[in-house]
Design a protein around this motif. Structure first.
Motif, PDB file in Angstrom:
ATOM      1  N   ASP A  59       6.089   0.056  -9.918  1.00 39.41           N
ATOM      2  CA  ASP A  59       5.401  -0.466 -11.098  1.00 39.41           C
ATOM      3  C   ASP A  59       6.422  -1.212 -11.949  1.00 39.41           C
ATOM      4  O   ASP A  59       6.725  -0.815 -13.062  1.00 39.41           O
ATOM      5  N   ASP A  60       6.948  -2.308 -11.395  1.00 36.29           N
ATOM      6  CA  ASP A  60       7.982  -3.086 -12.073  1.00 36.29           C
ATOM      7  C   ASP A  60       7.317  -4.000 -13.103  1.00 36.29           C
ATOM      8  O   ASP A  60       6.807  -5.061 -12.772  1.00 36.29           O
ATOM      9  N   LYS A  61       7.321  -3.551 -14.357  1.00 35.61           N
ATOM     10  CA  LYS A  61       6.641  -4.279 -15.431  1.00 35.61           C
ATOM     11  C   LYS A  61       7.199  -5.681 -15.594  1.00 35.61           C
ATOM     12  O   LYS A  61       6.438  -6.643 -15.769  1.00 35.61           O
ATOM     13  N   ASP A  62       8.501  -5.843 -15.535  1.00 31.04           N
ATOM     14  CA  ASP A  62       9.097  -7.176 -15.699  1.00 31.04           C
ATOM     15  C   ASP A  62       8.635  -8.124 -14.597  1.00 31.04           C
ATOM     16  O   ASP A  62       8.300  -9.274 -14.868  1.00 31.04           O
ATOM     17  N   PRO A 119      -1.340  -8.266 -10.448  1.00 31.57           N
ATOM     18  CA  PRO A 119      -0.151  -8.217  -9.603  1.00 31.57           C
ATOM     19  C   PRO A 119       0.157  -6.811  -9.084  1.00 31.57           C
ATOM     20  O   PRO A 119      -0.143  -5.813  -9.734  1.00 31.57           O
ATOM     21  N   ARG A 120       0.734  -6.806  -7.891  1.00 29.12           N
ATOM     22  CA  ARG A 120       1.293  -5.574  -7.319  1.00 29.12           C
ATOM     23  C   ARG A 120       2.735  -5.885  -6.935  1.00 29.12           C
ATOM     24  O   ARG A 120       3.029  -7.003  -6.508  1.00 29.12           O
ATOM     25  N   THR A 121       3.601  -4.901  -7.122  1.00 27.62           N
ATOM     26  CA  THR A 121       5.018  -5.117  -6.845  1.00 27.62           C
ATOM     27  C   THR A 121       5.535  -4.093  -5.846  1.00 27.62           C
ATOM     28  O   THR A 121       5.091  -2.938  -5.828  1.00 27.62           O
ATOM     29  N   PHE A 122       6.478  -4.553  -5.033  1.00 25.89           N
ATOM     30  CA  PHE A 122       7.027  -3.733  -3.958  1.00 25.89           C
ATOM     31  C   PHE A 122       8.517  -3.992  -3.791  1.00 25.89           C
ATOM     32  O   PHE A 122       8.981  -5.117  -3.999  1.00 25.89           O
TER      33      PHE A 122
END
Length: 175
Positions: A49-52, A79-82
């Motif tokens: 869950d990388d907010k930036d 968005p989804r982050t990985f």
């Protein structure tokens, strides 16, 4: 992947590539969900869950008219982050100086970003393809063609599009 402000010469080269290939391309864009499935099939991903990274992706979509117009009315990006695990599957993407590779994908527009791996960015671009709006953008077409060439897929895509176009022409003539 564009990593610097394009010069006039670069833009002229992009335009030449566009003119050469624009009529040989048809929309073939994959969804953001399909991009994530592709990554999960080929690599080990750790969702974060990388907010930036999410905020940056949202900004890049909403502040760029070419990306923003792909959003349905009154819809924000999702968005989804990985992180891409540095394991045997991703060995070719990492070197001893590469920190963790971060990927952000919008599930609505299929816009994506990749930090720390131009090769993965190009791989995703070649896989994702272009939508009908991208095909009218000479920079998008040029970057897509470069990614296809990099992975030896240009002839396959062009041949498929020509075949599909010829079949459609035949069907149109029958009617």
């Amino acid at each position: 992947m564009i990593t610097q402000e394009p010069t006039k010469k670069m833009l002229d080269e992009y335009y030449c590539v566009y003119v050469k290939f624009k009529d040989k391309l048809t929309p073939n864009a994959k969804s953001g969900t399909e991009l994530i499935t592709y990554l999960q099939k080929n690599y080990t991903l750790i969702e974060t869950d990388d907010k930036d990274a999410k905020d940056n992706l949202i900004y890049n979509i909403t502040m760029n008219i070419c990306n923003a117009e792909k959003l349905p009315t009154n819809t924000l990006p999702v968005p989804r982050t990985f992180y891409l695990e540095n394991d045997a599957k991703a060995k070719k993407l990492y070197n001893q100086n590469t920190p963790r590779i971060l990927i952000a994908i919008d599930t609505i527009t299929s816009f994506f970003s990749v930090e720390e791996s131009e090769d993965l960015y190009d791989e995703l671009l070649a896989y994702r393809g272009l939508d009908d709006k991208d095909i009218k953008n000479y920079v998008c077409v040029s970057q897509y063609i470069a990614a296809l060439k990099k992975f030896g897929k240009l002839q396959q895509i062009i041949s498929k599009n020509i075949m599909e176009s010829s079949i459609q022409d035949l069907l149109d003539n029958i009617e």
